[in-house]
Design a protein around this motif. Structure first.
Motif, mmCIF file in Angstrom:
data_model
loop_
_atom_site.group_PDB
_atom_site.id
_atom_site.type_symbol
_atom_site.label_atom_id
_atom_site.label_comp_id
_atom_site.label_asym_id
_atom_site.label_seq_id
_atom_site.Cartn_x
_atom_site.Cartn_y
_atom_site.Cartn_z
ATOM 1 N N ARG A 1 23.073 110.398 -46.103
ATOM 2 C CA ARG A 1 22.711 110.285 -44.685
ATOM 3 C C ARG A 1 22.112 108.928 -44.342
ATOM 4 N N GLY A 2 22.065 108.051 -45.301
ATOM 5 C CA GLY A 2 21.611 106.693 -45.014
ATOM 6 C C GLY A 2 20.121 106.479 -45.091
ATOM 7 N N LEU A 3 19.382 107.454 -45.649
ATOM 8 C CA LEU A 3 17.930 107.298 -45.720
ATOM 9 C C LEU A 3 17.506 106.364 -46.849
ATOM 10 N N MET A 4 18.376 106.196 -47.825
ATOM 11 C CA MET A 4 18.121 105.231 -48.904
ATOM 12 C C MET A 4 19.400 104.437 -49.127
ATOM 13 N N VAL A 5 19.233 103.284 -49.745
ATOM 14 C CA VAL A 5 20.389 102.397 -49.904
ATOM 15 C C VAL A 5 20.959 102.518 -51.312
ATOM 16 N N LEU A 6 22.249 102.793 -51.380
ATOM 17 C CA LEU A 6 22.937 102.915 -52.659
ATOM 18 C C LEU A 6 23.180 101.523 -53.239
ATOM 19 N N ALA A 7 22.725 101.311 -54.466
ATOM 20 C CA ALA A 7 22.946 100.000 -55.109
ATOM 21 C C ALA A 7 24.225 100.033 -55.943
ATOM 22 N N SER A 8 24.492 101.177 -56.605
ATOM 23 C CA SER A 8 25.740 101.309 -57.362
ATOM 24 C C SER A 8 26.092 102.790 -57.445
#
Lengths: 139, 150
Positions: free
Chosen positions: B76-83
């Motif tokens: 949902r975009g609450l945290m940023v995916l790094a990989s």
């Protein structure tokens, strides 16, 4: 006392598009607004545009709602008509893992009545955004 | 962890130990200004030491929620995916969410503020429906038309 009910220019197509039961119930709600004013509204809303506008929501049929704004000279403006289902289940998609989020699915009946003054305490916008982001998606 | 990274980490901890001792001394001497200055240095040291990414399990512990919740919130975009393989999140996005969740939990303890916040959030969801903000803008500007029901 009677009230004049008008419609916001950009909401007019939505009103004209109403059909069937929703249209009938909308007409009934408008009639109640003409005679009862804010007493016919369901819940007080914050306009959240910095204004002190007297704005309310009104459920007129199933999940059909309208937003109404009380203007000068006993004018009531229909600002929006549409369907809004706010009964998502908080106990899905992990939201229940944060205990306080169980409250987020509470019913609209807990909102202040339309004729009431809204709470004027400033709202922490960042937290309001977070609540909406944490809410489970609609089923 | 490489030997170089290990050395950098050890150096960071030594700096932290030093600044914490100086902070303690400053507080014992009643020098709040000096203690604040030392705390700021501690923050810089921690910022330099912290990892760029964090895995889902660590994020779940940091946020006090389950791993599926971390995954759902990331979608949902609450945290940023790094990989994605393996699933890693940016450390800064997890810390930012942790701070906001803490504030949310604190607010939930104050019934009046919490109810007010929930009401405002609900109103904003309704105003996010297509056309709602435009209609409100028209209403407030007096851009209205007679309502004729046929």
């Amino acid at each position: 006392m009677t009230f004049t009910v008008t419609v916001a220019a950009r909401a007019k197509p939505r009103v004209k598009a109403l059909r069937g039961k929703a249209k009938d119930k909308f007409a009934e709600a408008v009639n109640r607004l003409k005679h009862e004013g804010c007493a016919a509204g369901d819940y007080r809303m914050r306009a959240s545009d910095g204004s002190e506008a007297h704005m309310c929501g009104l459920r007129f049929y199933a999940d059909w709602r309208m937003h109404i704004v009380f203007a000068e000279h006993n004018e009531i403006i229909v600002a929006w008509v549409g369907q809004h289902n706010d009964e998502e289940n908080p106990h899905v998609d992990g939201a229940a893992d944060v205990p306080q989020l169980a409250d987020i699915g509470r019913r609209r009946e807990d909102q202040p009545p339309c004729c009431d003054e809204p709470d004027k305490a400033p709202i922490d916008q960042e937290l309001a955004d977070l609540i909406n982001a944490l809410r489970p998606p609609r089923q | 962890m490489t030997r170089r990274e290990q050395r950098a980490l050890a150096a960071g901890f030594i700096t932290l130990e030093d600044t914490l001792h100086r902070t303690e001394d400053a507080l014992q001497n009643g020098s709040v200004k000096q203690a604040l200055s030392e705390l700021q240095e501690t923050q810089h040291t921690v910022a330099a030491m912290r990892p760029a990414t964090i895995d889902v399990a660590q994020a779940a512990v940091a946020l006090g929620v389950s791993e599926p919740t971390v995954r759902a919130w990331t979608r949902r975009g609450l945290m940023v995916l790094a990989s994605e393989q393996p699933t890693m999140l940016t450390f800064s996005s997890v810390v930012d969410l942790r701070h906001r969740l803490q504030r949310l939990r604190e607010t939930a303890g104050d019934t009046k503020r919490w109810q007010s916040l929930l009401a405002a959030a609900a109103d904003q969801r309704e105003l996010a429906e297509p056309g709602a903000r435009e209609g409100l803008a028209d209403a407030l500007a007096g851009n209205t038309e007679p309502l004729i029901l046929t």
